[in-house]
Structure formats: structure tokens, C-alpha cells
Design a protein around this motif. Structure first.
Motif, PDB file in Angstrom:
ATOM      1  N   GLU A  61       0.922  -1.292   0.135  1.00  0.00           N
ATOM      2  CA  GLU A  61       0.009   0.057  -0.143  1.00  0.00           C
ATOM      3  C   GLU A  61       0.871   1.248  -0.046  1.00  0.00           C
ATOM      4  OE1 GLU A  61      -3.205  -0.096  -0.171  1.00  0.00           O
ATOM      5  OE2 GLU A  61      -3.549  -2.173  -0.078  1.00  0.00           O
ATOM      6  N   LYS A  62       0.326   2.486  -0.317  1.00  0.00           N
ATOM      7  CA  LYS A  62       1.171   3.638  -0.328  1.00  0.00           C
ATOM      8  C   LYS A  62       1.503   3.986   0.899  1.00  0.00           C
ATOM      9  CE  LYS A  62       0.137   8.490  -1.653  1.00  0.00           C
ATOM     10  NZ  LYS A  62      -0.554   9.551  -2.404  1.00  0.00           N
ATOM     11  N   SER A  63       2.974   4.401   0.869  1.00  0.00           N
ATOM     12  CA  SER A  63       3.349   4.781   2.389  1.00  0.00           C
ATOM     13  C   SER A  63       4.852   5.441   1.930  1.00  0.00           C
ATOM     14  CB  SER A  63       3.869   3.771   3.186  1.00  0.00           C
ATOM     15  OG  SER A  63       5.056   2.727   2.796  1.00  0.00           O
ATOM     16  N   VAL A  64       4.969   6.398   2.769  1.00  0.00           N
ATOM     17  CA  VAL A  64       6.288   6.852   2.735  1.00  0.00           C
ATOM     18  C   VAL A  64       7.525   6.006   2.673  1.00  0.00           C
ATOM     19  CG1 VAL A  64       8.011   8.644   4.005  1.00  0.00           C
ATOM     20  CG2 VAL A  64       5.553   8.956   4.013  1.00  0.00           C
ATOM     21  N   ALA A  65       7.406   5.055   3.350  1.00  0.00           N
ATOM     22  CA  ALA A  65       8.374   4.008   3.447  1.00  0.00           C
ATOM     23  C   ALA A  65       8.506   3.160   2.052  1.00  0.00           C
ATOM     24  CB  ALA A  65       8.094   2.621   4.517  1.00  0.00           C
ATOM     25  N   ALA A  66       7.445   3.163   1.532  1.00  0.00           N
ATOM     26  CA  ALA A  66       7.494   2.426  -0.012  1.00  0.00           C
ATOM     27  C   ALA A  66       8.338   3.603  -0.845  1.00  0.00           C
ATOM     28  CB  ALA A  66       6.171   2.249  -0.535  1.00  0.00           C
ATOM     29  N   LEU A  67       8.081   4.657  -0.718  1.00  0.00           N
ATOM     30  CA  LEU A  67       8.625   5.910  -1.542  1.00  0.00           C
ATOM     31  C   LEU A  67      10.222   5.668  -1.230  1.00  0.00           C
ATOM     32  CD1 LEU A  67       7.939   7.893  -3.666  1.00  0.00           C
ATOM     33  CD2 LEU A  67       7.876   9.498  -1.670  1.00  0.00           C
ATOM     34  N   ALA A  68      10.542   5.539   0.250  1.00  0.00           N
ATOM     35  CA  ALA A  68      11.989   5.665   0.442  1.00  0.00           C
ATOM     36  C   ALA A  68      12.636   4.288  -0.408  1.00  0.00           C
ATOM     37  CB  ALA A  68      12.158   5.360   1.780  1.00  0.00           C
ATOM     38  N   ILE A  69      12.049   3.305  -0.383  1.00  0.00           N
ATOM     39  CA  ILE A  69      12.399   2.039  -1.295  1.00  0.00           C
ATOM     40  C   ILE A  69      12.892   2.425  -2.678  1.00  0.00           C
ATOM     41  CG2 ILE A  69      12.191  -0.485  -1.984  1.00  0.00           C
ATOM     42  CD1 ILE A  69      10.460  -0.848   0.549  1.00  0.00           C
ATOM     43  N   TYR A  70      11.897   3.160  -3.301  1.00  0.00           N
ATOM     44  CA  TYR A  70      12.174   3.519  -4.611  1.00  0.00           C
ATOM     45  C   TYR A  70      13.408   4.533  -4.773  1.00  0.00           C
ATOM     46  CZ  TYR A  70      11.584   6.783  -8.527  1.00  0.00           C
ATOM     47  OH  TYR A  70      11.633   7.562  -9.964  1.00  0.00           O
ATOM     48  N   PRO A 108       2.067  -7.563   4.899  1.00  0.00           N
ATOM     49  CA  PRO A 108       2.060  -8.734   5.469  1.00  0.00           C
ATOM     50  C   PRO A 108       0.912  -9.428   5.529  1.00  0.00           C
ATOM     51  CG  PRO A 108       2.877  -6.916   6.940  1.00  0.00           C
ATOM     52  CD  PRO A 108       2.486  -6.363   5.451  1.00  0.00           C
ATOM     53  N   ALA A 109      -0.218  -8.690   5.017  1.00  0.00           N
ATOM     54  CA  ALA A 109      -1.318  -9.819   4.870  1.00  0.00           C
ATOM     55  C   ALA A 109      -1.496 -10.645   3.742  1.00  0.00           C
ATOM     56  CB  ALA A 109      -2.690  -8.526   4.864  1.00  0.00           C
ATOM     57  N   ARG A 110      -0.703 -10.385   2.727  1.00  0.00           N
ATOM     58  CA  ARG A 110      -0.799 -11.254   1.677  1.00  0.00           C
ATOM     59  C   ARG A 110      -0.065 -12.552   2.093  1.00  0.00           C
ATOM     60  NH1 ARG A 110      -2.285  -8.391  -2.929  1.00  0.00           N
ATOM     61  NH2 ARG A 110      -2.434 -10.423  -3.827  1.00  0.00           N
ATOM     62  N   LEU A 121       6.080  -5.307   4.481  1.00  0.00           N
ATOM     63  CA  LEU A 121       5.920  -3.796   4.743  1.00  0.00           C
ATOM     64  C   LEU A 121       4.420  -3.349   4.688  1.00  0.00           C
ATOM     65  CD1 LEU A 121       7.144  -0.897   5.301  1.00  0.00           C
ATOM     66  CD2 LEU A 121       7.126  -0.579   2.590  1.00  0.00           C
ATOM     67  N   SER A 122       3.744  -3.146   5.735  1.00  0.00           N
ATOM     68  CA  SER A 122       2.469  -2.587   5.639  1.00  0.00           C
ATOM     69  C   SER A 122       2.401  -1.073   5.571  1.00  0.00           C
ATOM     70  CB  SER A 122       1.905  -3.010   7.053  1.00  0.00           C
ATOM     71  OG  SER A 122       2.273  -1.873   8.343  1.00  0.00           O
ATOM     72  N   SER A 123       1.010  -0.627   5.410  1.00  0.00           N
ATOM     73  CA  SER A 123       0.937   0.781   5.084  1.00  0.00           C
ATOM     74  C   SER A 123       1.153   1.672   6.342  1.00  0.00           C
ATOM     75  CB  SER A 123      -0.767   0.913   4.752  1.00  0.00           C
ATOM     76  OG  SER A 123      -1.590   0.301   5.940  1.00  0.00           O
ATOM     77  N   THR A 124       1.298   1.038   7.575  1.00  0.00           N
ATOM     78  CA  THR A 124       1.598   1.802   8.689  1.00  0.00           C
ATOM     79  C   THR A 124       3.296   2.000   8.856  1.00  0.00           C
ATOM     80  OG1 THR A 124       1.006   0.147  10.087  1.00  0.00           O
ATOM     81  CG2 THR A 124      -0.624   1.674   9.654  1.00  0.00           C
ATOM     82  N   GLY A 125       3.903   1.091   7.994  1.00  0.00           N
ATOM     83  CA  GLY A 125       5.379   1.001   8.045  1.00  0.00           C
ATOM     84  C   GLY A 125       6.058  -0.143   8.799  1.00  0.00           C
ATOM     85  N   GLU A 126       4.924  -0.881   9.236  1.00  0.00           N
ATOM     86  CA  GLU A 126       5.278  -2.293   9.858  1.00  0.00           C
ATOM     87  C   GLU A 126       5.632  -3.476   9.225  1.00  0.00           C
ATOM     88  OE1 GLU A 126       1.991  -2.667  12.443  1.00  0.00           O
ATOM     89  OE2 GLU A 126       2.551  -1.115  13.724  1.00  0.00           O
ATOM     90  N   GLY A 127       6.719  -4.353   9.568  1.00  0.00           N
ATOM     91  CA  GLY A 127       6.772  -5.466   8.890  1.00  0.00           C
ATOM     92  C   GLY A 127       8.385  -5.612   9.120  1.00  0.00           C
ATOM     93  N   SER A 128       8.839  -6.997   8.316  1.00  0.00           N
ATOM     94  CA  SER A 128      10.153  -7.215   8.321  1.00  0.00           C
ATOM     95  C   SER A 128      11.203  -6.546   7.727  1.00  0.00           C
ATOM     96  CB  SER A 128      10.388  -8.831   7.768  1.00  0.00           C
ATOM     97  OG  SER A 128       9.631  -8.886   6.527  1.00  0.00           O
ATOM     98  N   PHE A 129      10.510  -5.584   6.509  1.00  0.00           N
ATOM     99  CA  PHE A 129      11.481  -4.910   5.866  1.00  0.00           C
ATOM    100  C   PHE A 129      11.977  -3.752   6.755  1.00  0.00           C
ATOM    101  CE2 PHE A 129      12.985  -1.280   3.336  1.00  0.00           C
ATOM    102  CZ  PHE A 129      13.559  -1.918   2.228  1.00  0.00           C
ATOM    103  N   THR A 130      10.786  -3.112   7.641  1.00  0.00           N
ATOM    104  CA  THR A 130      11.182  -2.238   8.630  1.00  0.00           C
ATOM    105  C   THR A 130      12.175  -2.472   9.721  1.00  0.00           C
ATOM    106  OG1 THR A 130       9.056  -1.066   7.992  1.00  0.00           O
ATOM    107  CG2 THR A 130      10.166  -0.445   9.841  1.00  0.00           C
TER     108      THR A 130
END
Length: 492
Positions: A61-70, A108-110, A121-130
Motif C-alpha cells: 500500500e502507499k506509504s512513505v516507506a515504500a517511497l524510500a525504497i524507490y 504482511p496480509a498477503r 511492509l504494511s501501510s503503517t510502516g510495520e513489517g520485516s523490511f522495517t
């Protein structure tokens, strides 16, 4: 050491306390803070062993963390491959099998199993990547890249077969961002209301890259919400959206000249904007929406001018450095004549991932890309799109392959054949309609269930039409134009 996108979009902001991302609650993340996030994301790529040229598939989902990966991928030379979070597990399995990524990051829900390493990585920035970023640290030191090196590829639609990976280079993305910043006069004083997703070219390369290049700011919204957009507009100067955004804003009572009076620019793209919407928007707000034209393989090609005449029903003039022509069987056509739109320029991609035959079919030896869109160029140079040579459906700004939907429906018990078309829809621009021929009365609930299990929601038919037979020409080809005309009032 050169790295075109890192050097232009990221490096100029090192140590800057200027806000890059603002949220609806008044919080802000500075450029320096964002680059720190991106550096830590790059550290994860390093630990995982990713090297320049590796692919990283991201379905979150869209998140700042996802943008940082880009941003991390740009610096490290890793090819960024974003996927729509709505894709089903069978769809994702195809993309992963085709891209062969070194790593997949997904929500994580997938729970669908993939034959590649996965971090979450969840939309709230949680997960193993974080969690991995906290353990590894890292900086955004760039690797050496050239303008012809791949930065990303996006899976794009066609009318037959499966999705194609459109490869995009550092030079493609940077040239397009520069042309848009120049044309739309984007500056560091701008604040973009960003309500688009970031898994396709519009929300990522058009919106984010232009913001970074200009040193502007963004009001970051997880998704489009008309009421939330109206509330956030006072803090913005620009907005980019698909036509659906603007039709929904016009349905909001609080959206008027007062709400939009301070705005500098509204941009629309990814699907045709109805002239009626254009006129209603101007009457309500005093703003003329700026419509532009682009596609995954080329980025943006044309735009109505910022300071000149914005002509409703057209997609404007070729962007700086981009050539546009209309061709027929005998070559380029004169002004006003309808033909196939072709484009050439530094924005045009080098080809489709591992599809040399398809690349040669659509990208000529002189660099002209056949868009599949039919249009005309008037004597003033304004481009008008009149239709698509392909049967591609664009619903809510997303591309839908008719053939992909047809294959799912045709496999259902009792179905003889189907034809999937797009017809005018007041909210989505085009709505997907399935025309069904069956052995007996079809179970439409079963068809809808099959679509829901195998297709992203925007691909699923919004209406079903049962017929005795599909119209065909003398060669046996289904006449989809006839079906579109017959059913054009389905959503009226």
C-alpha cells in the motif's frame, strides 16, 4: 561517479530541513529525514545482496516507506518494479515469474507463497523490511549509472496475452521530469496534493519525480477521498489526478471557488477527461483543468500549456524534446487527419522486458513508438485523441486488458464465449462490460465470483450483458466497436 536520477532528484537535498512530505494532521518529514529513510532502505538491499541490474518487486500500500525504497533503488542501481496492491496471488505469481526479482516486498496480509525471498511492509510502516532497516543502517551513497541504465519497469496493458514489462531508463525518467517541471513551471514553492497511488507512472514518476526535481513539497494522502481533498486544498498549490477525482470533487458541496481559489494548477491524465467535466469544473472553481497525454512506455508526451490556451477535448502540445506525429498507411498525415499517433524522444522506453519481437513491433528503427491511439494534430499543433486502435479499456485511470478478463470468464462453466469492452462511465471514464454468450441462462453470480478470485477489482466487469451471439465481420472477427456503440448507455 555519476548516477543521473540520484544526482538530480536526491543529492541536491542532502541535509535540507525543507519539508518534503506533509500529512493531513500537520506533521512533516524533511528532505533530510526522507533521505535518511532511503539510506536505511538501501542498507537492507545491500545486506540482502542486491546489485545493480537486480529487480526488486514491491507490492504494498502507499506509504512513505515504500517511497524510500524507490529512492534506495535509484541510488543502488536496482530496478524498481512496483505492482498494484489489488493484484491477486495468481497475477503476482505471473509478474514474479517474469521479472525474476532478487527480492519481493509485499504487505504482511498477503499470504500467497512465492518462490523468491520476501520481506513485508504494511501501510503503517510495520513489517520485516522495517525491522531490517533498524538492524542494518546504511547510507544513500550512489553507484555509477548511465542514462541508458534501467531504473524501473512497469507492467503495462495490451489487448492480447499477458502484461508486458516496459523498461524505463534513468534518461527516460529524468528527461520527462525536466520537461514537465519546465512546462508546468513547478518550483520549490509548490505544494502538491498527492492523492494518487505510487505503483504506476502518474503517481510515481510524474508526481514524485517532478516534486523532487523542483525541491517542492507534497501533502501525502494514502488514497483519494473527496472530502479529505477539499479539507487539504488550502495547504496546497497544485494537484494531479485522474478524471474520476474531478467528477467526485464536483459532487462535494464544499468544493467551490473559495476552496480552490488559491490553487495554481490542476492536472488531469491517465484517462480522457470529458469536455463536460472540464466545463463544469471551470464554472465551479474558475480553474481550467490542464489535460496531458502519456503512457507507461513513454512517460508524458503532450500537455496543454500552463500559460497559454488550454483547449478542452485536446491533450495539448508536444512536450519539450518530444516529437509527435500522426501516420497512415503511406506515412505521416497532414494536420487535421486522423491516424495512428506515434512519438519519439528521450522519454521513449528502450523496449519490453524479454520481449524483443513485441519491442520490434511497436518501436521502429528510427525511434518512433506506435502508441496504439488514434488521433489528429490541428494546425496549431494541439493533439486530440479520438479513440484507440487497440481494444484497451481505461477505467478509473487504470489499464484493463479485455483478453485477460475474457480468459477468466470463458473458463466458467456454461460460457461459450465473451467479449469485454469499455463504455462511458460517469465516474470511471470507462466501465468494464462483459458481453456473454452461454449454453443456457448463465450464472452471473458465478462469473462475478470467478472475476473476484482471479482479477484485481478495477479489471472486474461492472456490468454483464447476455446475448445469443457476438457480432462478427466476414473474417469472423468480433465487432467490438458495434458492441461499444450498442451498450454505450449502460452506465448512463
Amino acid at each position: 561517479m555519476a548516477n543521473p536520477l540520484h544526482d538530480a532528484l536526491l543529492a541536491p537535498h542532502a541535509g535540507s530541513d525543507r519539508p518534503l512530505i506533509r500529512d493531513a494532521d500537520g506533521g512533516a518529514l524533511s528532505y533530510a529525514g526522507f533521505l535518511d529513510l532511503a539510506g536505511r532502505a538501501a542498507g537492507v538491499l545491500d545486506v540482502r545482496g542486491l546489485v545493480p541490474g537486480d529487480r526488486l518487486v514491491v507490492q504494498v500500500e502507499k506509504s512513505v516507506a515504500a517511497l524510500a525504497i524507490y529512492a534506495a533503488c535509484l541510488a543502488r542501481g536496482v530496478i524498481f518494479v512496483p505492482l498494484n496492491p489489488a493484484y491477486t496471488d495468481p497475477e503476482v505469481a505471473y509478474f514474479v515469474g517474469d521479472a525474476e526479482p532478487a527480492l519481493v516486498v509485499r504487505d504482511p496480509a498477503r499470504d500467497g507463497a512465492l518462490e523468491v525471498p520476501v520481506l513485508t511492509l504494511s501501510s503503517t510502516g510495520e513489517g520485516s523490511f522495517t525491522r531490517a532497516t533498524a538492524e542494518t543502517g546504511g547510507t544513500l551513497e550512489p553507484v555509477d549509472r548511465g542514462t541508458d541504465d534501467l531504473a524501473a519497469f512497469l507492467y503495462t496493458s495490451g489487448t492480447t496475452g499477458r502484461s508486458k514489462g516496459a523498461m524505463l531508463t534513468h534518461g527516460n525518467l529524468l528527461s520527462n521530469a525536466r520537461a514537465l517541471v519546465e512546462t508546468w513551471e513547478v518550483t520549490g514553492d509548490d505544494v502538491l496534493l498527492h492523492a494518487l497511488p505510487i505503483f504506476h507512472a502518474h503517481g510515481l514518476f510524474v508526481a514524485v519525480d517532478t516534486t523532487l526535481l523542483a525541491g517542492a513539497s507534497m501533502i501525502w494522502m494514502p488514497k483519494f477521498d473527496a472530502r479529505g481533498v477539499v479539507a487539504a486544498l488550502p495547504g496546497a498549490t497544485t494537484m494531479m489526478g485522474v478524471p474520476t477525482f474531478y467528477t467526485r470533487l464536483l459532487a462535494e458541496e464544499g468544493f467551490d471557488r473559495g476552496a480552490a481559489g488559491h490553487m495554481r494548477l490542476f492536472v488531469s491524465g491517465s484517462a480522457p477527461l470529458l469536455a463536460e467535466t472540464h466545463a463544469r469544473f471551470e464554472a465551479r472553481t474558475g480553474h481550467r483543468i490542464l489535460e496531458r497525454y502519456g503512457m507507461t512506455e513513454t512517460g508524458m508526451n503532450t500537455s496543454n500549456p500552463y500559460g497559454g490556451e488550454r483547449r478542452a477535448g485536446t491533450v495539448g502540445l508536444p512536450l519539450p524534446g518530444t516529437e509527435v506525429r500522426v501516420t497512415g498507411e503511406d506515412g505521416a498525415l497532414p494536420a487535421g487527419e486522423i491516424g495512428m499517433i506515434e512519438v519519439r524522444g528521450p522519454n521513449v522506453f528502450p523496449g519490453y522486458w524479454r520481449m524483443p519481437d513485441k519491442t520490434a513491433e511497436e518501436l521502429g528503427p528510427e525511434g518512433w513508438f506506435t502508441t496504439g491511439d488514434l488521433g489528429a494534430i490541428d494546425t496549431d499543433g494541439y493533439v486530440t485523441i479520438v479513440g484507440r486502435g487497440k481494444d484497451l479499456v481505461i477505467s478509473g485511470g487504470y489499464n484493463v486488458y479485455p483478453k485477460e478478463v475474457e480468459q477468466v470468464l470463458d473458463a466458467a462453466p456454461g460460457v461459450v464465449e465473451t467479449a469485454v469492452i469499455g463504455v462511458p462511465h460517469p465516474d470511471f471514464g470507462e466501465g468494464v462490460v462483459a458481453v456473454v454468450v452461454a449454453e443456457g441462462p448463465p450464472d452471473l453470480d458465478l462469473l462475478a465470483q470467478a472475476a473476484a478470485q482471479q482479477l484485481a477489482d478495477y479489471k472486474r466487469p461492472k456490468a454483464y450483458e447476455v446475448v445469443d451471439a457476438l457480432p462478427r465481420n466476414a473474417m469472423g472477427k468480433i465487432q467490438k466497436a458495434e458492441l461499444r456503440e450498442r451498450l454505450r448507455g449502460t452506465f448512463a
